[in-house]
Design a protein around this motif. Structure first.
Motif, PDB file in Angstrom:
ATOM      1  N   GLY A  15      86.809  53.169  17.043  1.00 58.81           N
ATOM      2  CA  GLY A  15      86.633  52.748  18.847  1.00 58.81           C
ATOM      3  C   GLY A  15      87.088  50.737  18.587  1.00 58.81           C
ATOM      4  O   GLY A  15      88.504  51.239  17.763  1.00 58.81           O
ATOM      5  N   ARG A  18      88.538  50.400  14.372  1.00 58.33           N
ATOM      6  CA  ARG A  18      90.886  51.476  14.767  1.00 58.33           C
ATOM      7  C   ARG A  18      91.603  50.294  15.311  1.00 58.33           C
ATOM      8  O   ARG A  18      92.867  49.904  14.733  1.00 58.33           O
ATOM      9  CB  ARG A  18      90.528  52.128  15.319  1.00 58.33           C
ATOM     10  CG  ARG A  18      91.701  53.167  15.100  1.00 58.33           C
ATOM     11  CD  ARG A  18      90.758  54.555  13.497  1.00 58.33           C
ATOM     12  NE  ARG A  18      90.405  55.304  14.791  1.00 58.33           N
ATOM     13  CZ  ARG A  18      89.910  56.946  13.684  1.00 58.33           C
ATOM     14  NH1 ARG A  18      89.738  56.736  12.746  1.00 58.33           N
ATOM     15  NH2 ARG A  18      89.309  57.107  14.683  1.00 58.33           N
ATOM     16  N   LEU A  19      90.795  49.534  15.861  1.00 59.01           N
ATOM     17  CA  LEU A  19      92.397  48.395  16.492  1.00 59.01           C
ATOM     18  C   LEU A  19      92.301  47.333  15.844  1.00 59.01           C
ATOM     19  O   LEU A  19      93.470  46.700  15.623  1.00 59.01           O
ATOM     20  CB  LEU A  19      92.016  47.965  18.068  1.00 59.01           C
ATOM     21  CG  LEU A  19      92.751  46.530  18.805  1.00 59.01           C
ATOM     22  CD1 LEU A  19      94.416  47.388  19.395  1.00 59.01           C
ATOM     23  CD2 LEU A  19      92.088  46.316  19.955  1.00 59.01           C
ATOM     24  N   ALA A  22      94.807  48.577  12.869  1.00 56.64           N
ATOM     25  CA  ALA A  22      95.754  48.025  13.669  1.00 56.64           C
ATOM     26  C   ALA A  22      96.207  46.676  13.184  1.00 56.64           C
ATOM     27  O   ALA A  22      97.331  46.405  12.754  1.00 56.64           O
ATOM     28  CB  ALA A  22      96.355  49.201  14.494  1.00 56.64           C
TER      29      ALA A  22
ATOM     30  N   THR B  74     111.107  48.382  10.801  1.00 57.58           N
ATOM     31  CA  THR B  74     109.674  48.516  11.162  1.00 57.58           C
ATOM     32  C   THR B  74     109.213  48.713  12.554  1.00 57.58           C
ATOM     33  O   THR B  74     108.554  49.443  13.090  1.00 57.58           O
ATOM     34  CB  THR B  74     109.015  46.617  11.134  1.00 57.58           C
ATOM     35  OG1 THR B  74     109.349  46.426   9.528  1.00 57.58           O
ATOM     36  CG2 THR B  74     107.327  46.996  11.192  1.00 57.58           C
ATOM     37  N   LEU B  78     107.232  51.863  14.577  1.00 59.79           N
ATOM     38  CA  LEU B  78     106.370  50.864  15.503  1.00 59.79           C
ATOM     39  C   LEU B  78     105.876  51.814  16.007  1.00 59.79           C
ATOM     40  O   LEU B  78     103.952  52.768  15.990  1.00 59.79           O
ATOM     41  CB  LEU B  78     106.188  50.339  15.909  1.00 59.79           C
ATOM     42  CG  LEU B  78     104.764  48.857  16.489  1.00 59.79           C
ATOM     43  CD1 LEU B  78     104.145  48.506  15.115  1.00 59.79           C
ATOM     44  CD2 LEU B  78     105.591  47.251  16.777  1.00 59.79           C
ATOM     45  N   TRP B  85      97.385  56.692  15.906  1.00 58.60           N
ATOM     46  CA  TRP B  85      96.292  55.406  15.848  1.00 58.60           C
ATOM     47  C   TRP B  85      95.703  56.852  16.826  1.00 58.60           C
ATOM     48  O   TRP B  85      94.459  56.935  17.164  1.00 58.60           O
ATOM     49  CB  TRP B  85      96.888  54.460  15.921  1.00 58.60           C
ATOM     50  CG  TRP B  85      95.634  53.672  14.774  1.00 58.60           C
ATOM     51  CD1 TRP B  85      94.627  52.516  15.011  1.00 58.60           C
ATOM     52  CD2 TRP B  85      96.786  53.389  13.961  1.00 58.60           C
ATOM     53  NE1 TRP B  85      94.268  52.962  14.030  1.00 58.60           N
ATOM     54  CE2 TRP B  85      95.395  52.570  13.351  1.00 58.60           C
ATOM     55  CE3 TRP B  85      97.988  53.048  13.010  1.00 58.60           C
ATOM     56  CZ2 TRP B  85      95.547  52.146  11.931  1.00 58.60           C
ATOM     57  CZ3 TRP B  85      97.892  52.402  11.983  1.00 58.60           C
ATOM     58  CH2 TRP B  85      96.818  51.875  11.094  1.00 58.60           C
ATOM     59  N   GLU B  89      92.032  57.923  17.475  1.00 56.13           N
ATOM     60  CA  GLU B  89      90.619  57.844  18.190  1.00 56.13           C
ATOM     61  C   GLU B  89      91.069  57.505  19.474  1.00 56.13           C
ATOM     62  O   GLU B  89      91.713  57.440  20.091  1.00 56.13           O
ATOM     63  CB  GLU B  89      91.275  55.328  18.127  1.00 56.13           C
ATOM     64  CG  GLU B  89      89.985  54.848  18.943  1.00 56.13           C
ATOM     65  CD  GLU B  89      88.123  54.954  18.409  1.00 56.13           C
ATOM     66  OE1 GLU B  89      88.433  55.659  17.298  1.00 56.13           O
ATOM     67  OE2 GLU B  89      87.138  55.802  18.866  1.00 56.13           O
ATOM     68  N   SER B  91      89.108  57.289  22.176  1.00 61.77           N
ATOM     69  CA  SER B  91      88.055  56.865  22.735  1.00 61.77           C
ATOM     70  C   SER B  91      89.370  55.638  23.587  1.00 61.77           C
ATOM     71  O   SER B  91      90.384  55.709  23.398  1.00 61.77           O
ATOM     72  CB  SER B  91      86.673  55.762  21.940  1.00 61.77           C
ATOM     73  OG  SER B  91      87.773  54.894  21.287  1.00 61.77           O
ATOM     74  N   TRP B  93      89.752  53.462  22.698  1.00 59.46           N
ATOM     75  CA  TRP B  93      90.826  52.339  21.679  1.00 59.46           C
ATOM     76  C   TRP B  93      91.747  52.439  21.522  1.00 59.46           C
ATOM     77  O   TRP B  93      92.683  51.935  20.475  1.00 59.46           O
ATOM     78  CB  TRP B  93      89.516  52.267  20.853  1.00 59.46           C
ATOM     79  CG  TRP B  93      87.903  51.163  20.951  1.00 59.46           C
ATOM     80  CD1 TRP B  93      86.782  51.376  21.487  1.00 59.46           C
ATOM     81  CD2 TRP B  93      88.073  49.691  21.516  1.00 59.46           C
ATOM     82  NE1 TRP B  93      86.585  50.510  21.491  1.00 59.46           N
ATOM     83  CE2 TRP B  93      87.162  49.289  21.810  1.00 59.46           C
ATOM     84  CE3 TRP B  93      89.459  49.113  21.549  1.00 59.46           C
ATOM     85  CZ2 TRP B  93      86.745  47.976  22.288  1.00 59.46           C
ATOM     86  CZ3 TRP B  93      88.241  47.452  21.892  1.00 59.46           C
ATOM     87  CH2 TRP B  93      86.978  47.294  22.256  1.00 59.46           C
ATOM     88  N   ALA B  96      94.116  50.506  23.497  1.00 62.14           N
ATOM     89  CA  ALA B  96      94.002  50.034  23.207  1.00 62.14           C
ATOM     90  C   ALA B  96      95.463  49.246  22.294  1.00 62.14           C
ATOM     91  O   ALA B  96      95.634  48.423  22.057  1.00 62.14           O
ATOM     92  CB  ALA B  96      92.969  49.170  22.724  1.00 62.14           C
ATOM     93  N   VAL B  97      95.445  50.058  21.031  1.00 63.98           N
ATOM     94  CA  VAL B  97      95.906  50.000  19.897  1.00 63.98           C
ATOM     95  C   VAL B  97      97.421  50.345  19.979  1.00 63.98           C
ATOM     96  O   VAL B  97      98.392  49.547  20.083  1.00 63.98           O
ATOM     97  CB  VAL B  97      95.542  51.321  18.917  1.00 63.98           C
ATOM     98  CG1 VAL B  97      96.952  51.264  18.322  1.00 63.98           C
ATOM     99  CG2 VAL B  97      95.075  50.728  17.811  1.00 63.98           C
ATOM    100  N   PHE B 100      98.203  46.953  22.009  1.00 62.99           N
ATOM    101  CA  PHE B 100      98.933  45.976  20.964  1.00 62.99           C
ATOM    102  C   PHE B 100     100.517  46.734  19.979  1.00 62.99           C
ATOM    103  O   PHE B 100     101.300  45.446  20.857  1.00 62.99           O
ATOM    104  CB  PHE B 100      98.093  46.346  20.026  1.00 62.99           C
ATOM    105  CG  PHE B 100      98.258  45.099  18.550  1.00 62.99           C
ATOM    106  CD1 PHE B 100      98.271  43.740  19.029  1.00 62.99           C
ATOM    107  CD2 PHE B 100      98.502  46.182  17.474  1.00 62.99           C
ATOM    108  CE1 PHE B 100      98.331  43.110  17.430  1.00 62.99           C
ATOM    109  CE2 PHE B 100      98.496  45.052  16.337  1.00 62.99           C
ATOM    110  CZ  PHE B 100      99.052  43.733  16.235  1.00 62.99           C
TER     111      PHE B 100
END
Lengths: 140, 120
Positions: A15, A18-19, A22, B74, B78, B85, B89, B91, B93, B96-97, B100
């Motif tokens: 959840g 994990r962010l 990162a 880099t 990315l 990621w 995950e 979900s 999130w 969300a990664v 970001f």
């Protein structure tokens, strides 16, 4: 390891965790690379500022690994490194405002991390909040 | 560095970031269209990297070549990293990664442009 602990370990790194891992990873890379590069090429100009950037990078790295591994010990390690970050960004932030001469060149933490959109100021708070939340779930 | 490519990457990355944030707030996990978006972004970034490396090999290099190349590496790593990621995950999130990463990308592009064409 009890079931409750196992589920808390999973929770810490899933959840929002994990962010966080990162974001911490990116900042570890940014600060370590920046500090290392500056120390290697321009050590004489501002050793304190560059050393501090490198130190910040290493602390971010420790926090990222602590959050990603998420055992009971790792959680403690992550908690301490987040706390050190918070103290660091506040101390360096205040110092850079009151005594600009102390850091001739900017660090990750100068002016409360304004060069990085204040993420260095917000990140440890989020990290601590998340670890405490999972910790409380663990003890319910 | 090709200017219009940089602009395109920045616009595409910001668009992706917005889309992924919407997915996050709608409580959706990463889906295949997200992956396609990341892949397109990755291709654009790889294109920019290849053009830049060819220019450097041809002698048109920035003052801080080592720094430039490390930033370039880099940037290229990315998009695949955030896709991995997203897989880990399952979900809200995950997006969300990716969001970001897509917000960090334009900043890194600005930094690359600064290293390529330092404003004195």
């Amino acid at each position: 390891m009890s079931d409750a602990t196992a589920s808390a370990d999973r929770t810490l790194r899933t959840g929002p965790g994990r962010l966080l891992v990162a974001v911490y990873g990116v900042f570890a890379l940014a600060a370590t690379a920046r500090g290392g590069y500056q120390l290697a090429t321009r050590f004489d100009e501002a050793p304190l500022a560059y050393g501090l950037s490198l130190l910040a990078g290493i602390i971010y790295l420790v926090a990222a690994v602590g959050l990603a591994r998420a055992g009971r010990t790792s959680r403690g390690v992550a908690f301490v490194s987040c706390a050190v970050e918070l103290v660091g960004v506040l101390t360096v932030g205040v110092t850079s405002l009151l005594a600009p001469g102390a850091f001739p060149d900017d660090t990750v933490w100068s002016n409360f991390g304004s060069g990085y959109l204040f993420v260095p100021l917000v990140l440890p708070v989020l990290g601590l909040w998340w670890i405490l939340r999972v910790h409380r779930m663990d003890h319910r | 560095m090709v200017d219009w490519l940089t602009m395109t990457i920045q616009m595409a990355a910001l668009g992706m970031a917005g889309w992924c944030l919407v997915s996050t707030f709608r409580d959706q996990p990463m889906v295949v269209p997200h992956l396609v978006g990341v892949a397109v972004l990755w291709l654009l970034v790889i294109g920019q990297a290849v053009v830049s490396v060819v220019a450097i090999a041809g002698g048109d290099r920035p003052d801080q070549t080592a720094m430039f190349v490390s930033y370039l590496a880099t940037v290229v790593l990315l998009p695949p990293a955030c896709a991995v990621w997203g897989f880990m995950e399952r979900s809200k999130w995950g997006p969300a990664v990716i969001a970001f990463a897509c917000l960090v990308l334009p900043v890194l592009m600005v930094r690359l442009e600064q290293l390529w064409n330092p404003v004195v």
